[in-house]
Design an enzyme around this catalytic site. Structure first.
Site, mmCIF file in Angstrom:
data_model
loop_
_atom_site.group_PDB
_atom_site.id
_atom_site.type_symbol
_atom_site.label_atom_id
_atom_site.label_comp_id
_atom_site.label_asym_id
_atom_site.label_seq_id
_atom_site.Cartn_x
_atom_site.Cartn_y
_atom_site.Cartn_z
ATOM 1 N N ASN A 14 0.857 -1.186 0.000
ATOM 2 C CA ASN A 14 0.000 0.000 0.000
ATOM 3 C C ASN A 14 0.897 1.241 0.000
ATOM 4 O O ASN A 14 1.704 1.425 0.921
ATOM 5 C CB ASN A 14 -0.889 -0.012 1.251
ATOM 6 C CG ASN A 14 -1.843 1.171 1.293
ATOM 7 O OD1 ASN A 14 -1.418 2.311 1.072
ATOM 8 N ND2 ASN A 14 -3.095 0.926 1.590
ATOM 9 N N HIS A 50 -5.523 3.621 -1.613
ATOM 10 C CA HIS A 50 -6.796 3.969 -0.982
ATOM 11 C C HIS A 50 -7.096 5.439 -1.287
ATOM 12 O O HIS A 50 -6.772 6.318 -0.504
ATOM 13 C CB HIS A 50 -6.712 3.740 0.532
ATOM 14 C CG HIS A 50 -8.038 3.787 1.205
ATOM 15 N ND1 HIS A 50 -8.324 3.041 2.329
ATOM 16 C CD2 HIS A 50 -9.167 4.486 0.943
ATOM 17 C CE1 HIS A 50 -9.570 3.292 2.722
ATOM 18 N NE2 HIS A 50 -10.090 4.171 1.890
ATOM 19 N N GLU A 81 -8.811 0.417 -2.808
ATOM 20 C CA GLU A 81 -9.668 0.403 -1.631
ATOM 21 C C GLU A 81 -10.487 1.676 -1.568
ATOM 22 O O GLU A 81 -10.062 2.725 -2.072
ATOM 23 C CB GLU A 81 -8.808 0.323 -0.361
ATOM 24 C CG GLU A 81 -7.969 -0.914 -0.271
ATOM 25 C CD GLU A 81 -7.178 -0.941 1.014
ATOM 26 O OE1 GLU A 81 -6.831 0.119 1.538
ATOM 27 O OE2 GLU A 81 -6.910 -2.046 1.505
ATOM 28 N N THR A 116 -8.222 7.101 10.038
ATOM 29 C CA THR A 116 -7.768 5.942 9.271
ATOM 30 C C THR A 116 -8.878 4.892 9.337
ATOM 31 O O THR A 116 -9.860 5.064 10.048
ATOM 32 C CB THR A 116 -6.437 5.349 9.795
ATOM 33 O OG1 THR A 116 -5.988 4.323 8.877
ATOM 34 C CG2 THR A 116 -6.584 4.739 11.183
ATOM 35 N N HIS A 221 -3.938 -4.014 7.944
ATOM 36 C CA HIS A 221 -3.954 -2.852 8.849
ATOM 37 C C HIS A 221 -3.071 -3.076 10.070
ATOM 38 O O HIS A 221 -3.301 -3.962 10.867
ATOM 39 C CB HIS A 221 -5.356 -2.437 9.287
ATOM 40 C CG HIS A 221 -5.383 -0.984 9.693
ATOM 41 N ND1 HIS A 221 -5.718 0.046 8.833
ATOM 42 C CD2 HIS A 221 -5.037 -0.388 10.852
ATOM 43 C CE1 HIS A 221 -5.612 1.203 9.469
ATOM 44 N NE2 HIS A 221 -5.198 0.973 10.697
ATOM 45 N N ASP A 222 -2.014 -2.269 10.138
ATOM 46 C CA ASP A 222 -1.038 -2.315 11.242
ATOM 47 C C ASP A 222 -0.231 -3.610 11.280
ATOM 48 O O ASP A 222 0.382 -3.917 12.313
ATOM 49 C CB ASP A 222 -1.699 -2.070 12.592
ATOM 50 C CG ASP A 222 -2.089 -0.594 12.766
ATOM 51 O OD1 ASP A 222 -2.935 -0.311 13.631
ATOM 52 O OD2 ASP A 222 -1.550 0.254 12.022
HETATM 53 C C1 LIG Z 1 -8.245 -0.309 4.785
HETATM 54 C C2 LIG Z 1 -6.980 -0.191 5.544
HETATM 55 O O1 LIG Z 1 -6.827 -0.694 6.631
HETATM 56 C C3 LIG Z 1 -5.882 0.522 4.921
HETATM 57 O O2 LIG Z 1 -5.683 -0.001 3.692
HETATM 58 C C4 LIG Z 1 -6.158 1.976 4.690
HETATM 59 O O3 LIG Z 1 -5.739 2.300 3.409
HETATM 60 C C5 LIG Z 1 -5.361 2.814 5.634
HETATM 61 O O4 LIG Z 1 -5.663 4.152 5.283
HETATM 62 P P1 LIG Z 1 -4.603 5.292 5.604
HETATM 63 O O5 LIG Z 1 -3.320 4.931 4.884
HETATM 64 O O6 LIG Z 1 -5.269 6.537 5.100
HETATM 65 O O7 LIG Z 1 -4.405 5.263 7.113
HETATM 66 N N1 LIG Z 2 -5.735 -2.916 3.791
HETATM 67 C C1 LIG Z 2 -4.606 -2.604 4.625
HETATM 68 C C2 LIG Z 2 -3.630 -1.778 3.862
HETATM 69 O O1 LIG Z 2 -3.742 -1.643 2.647
HETATM 70 C C3 LIG Z 2 -2.512 -1.113 4.552
HETATM 71 O O2 LIG Z 2 -2.778 -0.897 5.911
HETATM 72 P P1 LIG Z 2 -1.513 -0.356 6.751
HETATM 73 O O3 LIG Z 2 -0.411 -1.378 6.597
HETATM 74 O O4 LIG Z 2 -1.132 0.977 6.168
HETATM 75 O O5 LIG Z 2 -2.012 -0.268 8.182
#
Ligand SMILES: CC(=O)[C@@H](O)[C@H](O)COP(=O)(O)O
Ligand SMILES: NCC(=O)COP(=O)(O)O
Length: 289
Positions: A14, A50, A81, A116, A221-222
């Site tokens: 991401n 996203h 996303e 987020t 996520h995280d």
């Molecule tokens: C859906 C998800 O958990 C993440 O992919 C999201 O893209 C985090 O968004 P931010 O990078 O704006 O925190």
């Molecule tokens: N869907 C989770 C993502 O794309 C990235 O989440 P993060 O690693 O930035 O918390």
């Protein structure tokens, strides 16, 4: 899936946070497209973006530029996303209309100004409004993944809505992992470790419930280099992890190529562990027969 029924988990990078830094100057530095290309060259199986309505990081133009790049990487995937009740379906329709690749869209129930992503869809409340939107994405050949909290009972509704996969929202695991591995006072550490096992058990149950109704499983996520291997060893059938924040933060220290390869090594380590456990189980069943 290999002969032992073990999925190879794909890493989707991401790049939201590359765009976040880029947006703080009018210089196109760091270049988002270059970051996507470097991630793919380093072996990432996909790119995730996203494009939030406020364009705090990924802009609409980024989405089309990255989609055009993905045409040069036909064996990799592009995952977009967003909230399908806001701007996500515009991207699904426009990319498709322009003949640009979008392999998967991930429906995330975020509000416009959300700090987020911090929760998944709520069933049965959201089911009827999601069904036609999932059908629209399918009509354009786009896989649909629903961002979901680890709730086993919600998997049947996600399948009924028409989803192909669910993305398990892993923040609760990451938080429990941090607590369990923090340098804790004597006594609290045992409680934190027990809590981590309780949280992991919920993810395992949810993943099994998803598999039982025929849903594929993504996660995100995280997730980070410290917690990723433990999660993938514990939770069965994870086909894709999308990772951004920690991977890009690590890249500030080690470089993007090395960071992507370090996360891939975490995935490979989990697969080796799961495979060894499966082979041991097979051997034990043979010797005990
Ligand atoms: C859906 C998800 O958990 C993440 O992919 C999201 O893209 C985090 O968004 P931010 O990078 O704006 O925190
Ligand atoms: N869907 C989770 C993502 O794309 C990235 O989440 P993060 O690693 O930035 O918390």
């Amino acid at each position: 899936m290999n002969s032992l029924g073990i999925h190879k988990t794909a890493l989707s990078v991401n790049i939201n946070k590359i765009a976040l830094l880029r947006n703080t100057r009018h210089l196109d530095v760091p270049n988002v497209l270059r970051a996507a290309e470097l991630s793919l060259q380093a072996g990432a199986r996909g790119i995730t973006v996203h494009p939030r309505p406020d364009e705090r990081h990924i802009r609409g133009s980024d989405v089309f530029e990255i989609a055009a790049l993905m045409k040069d990487w036909p064996d990799r995937e592009f995952n977009v996303e967003g909230n399908p009740l806001q701007n996500l379906m515009d991207f699904v329709r426009d990319l498709s209309a322009r003949g640009l690749p979008i392999h998967q869209c991930t429906f995330v129930p975020d509000s416009h100004d959300q700090f987020t992503s911090d929760h998944g869809w709520s069933f049965p409340h959201d089911l009827l409004q999601l069904q036609p939107l999932i059908a629209q994405a399918h009509a354009r050949g786009v896989r649909v993944s629903l961002f979901m909290d680890p709730v086993p009972a919600a998997m049947a509704a996600a399948k009924q809505a028409g989803a192909d996969r669910v993305e398990l929202y892993t923040e609760s695991f990451a938080s429990a992992f941090n607590s369990a591995h923090a340098i804790a006072r004597v006594g609290t550490h045992a409680h934190a470790r027990a809590q981590l096992q309780t949280v992991l058990a919920r993810f395992v149950e949810t993943a099994q419930a998803a598999i039982d109704v025929g849903l594929g499983i993504n996660a995100g996520h995280d997730l980070n280099r410290a917690n990723l291997t433990e999660f993938l060893i514990a939770v069965p059938g994870v086909q894709e992890v999308s990772i951004g924040h920690a991977l890009i933060a690590d890249a500030l220290a080690m470089g993007l190529d090395a960071s992507v390869k370090a996360y891939q090594a975490c995935i490979d380590s989990a697969e080796i562990s799961v495979k060894a456990k499966a082979e041991n189980t097979v051997n034990l069943s043979v010797t005990s027969a």
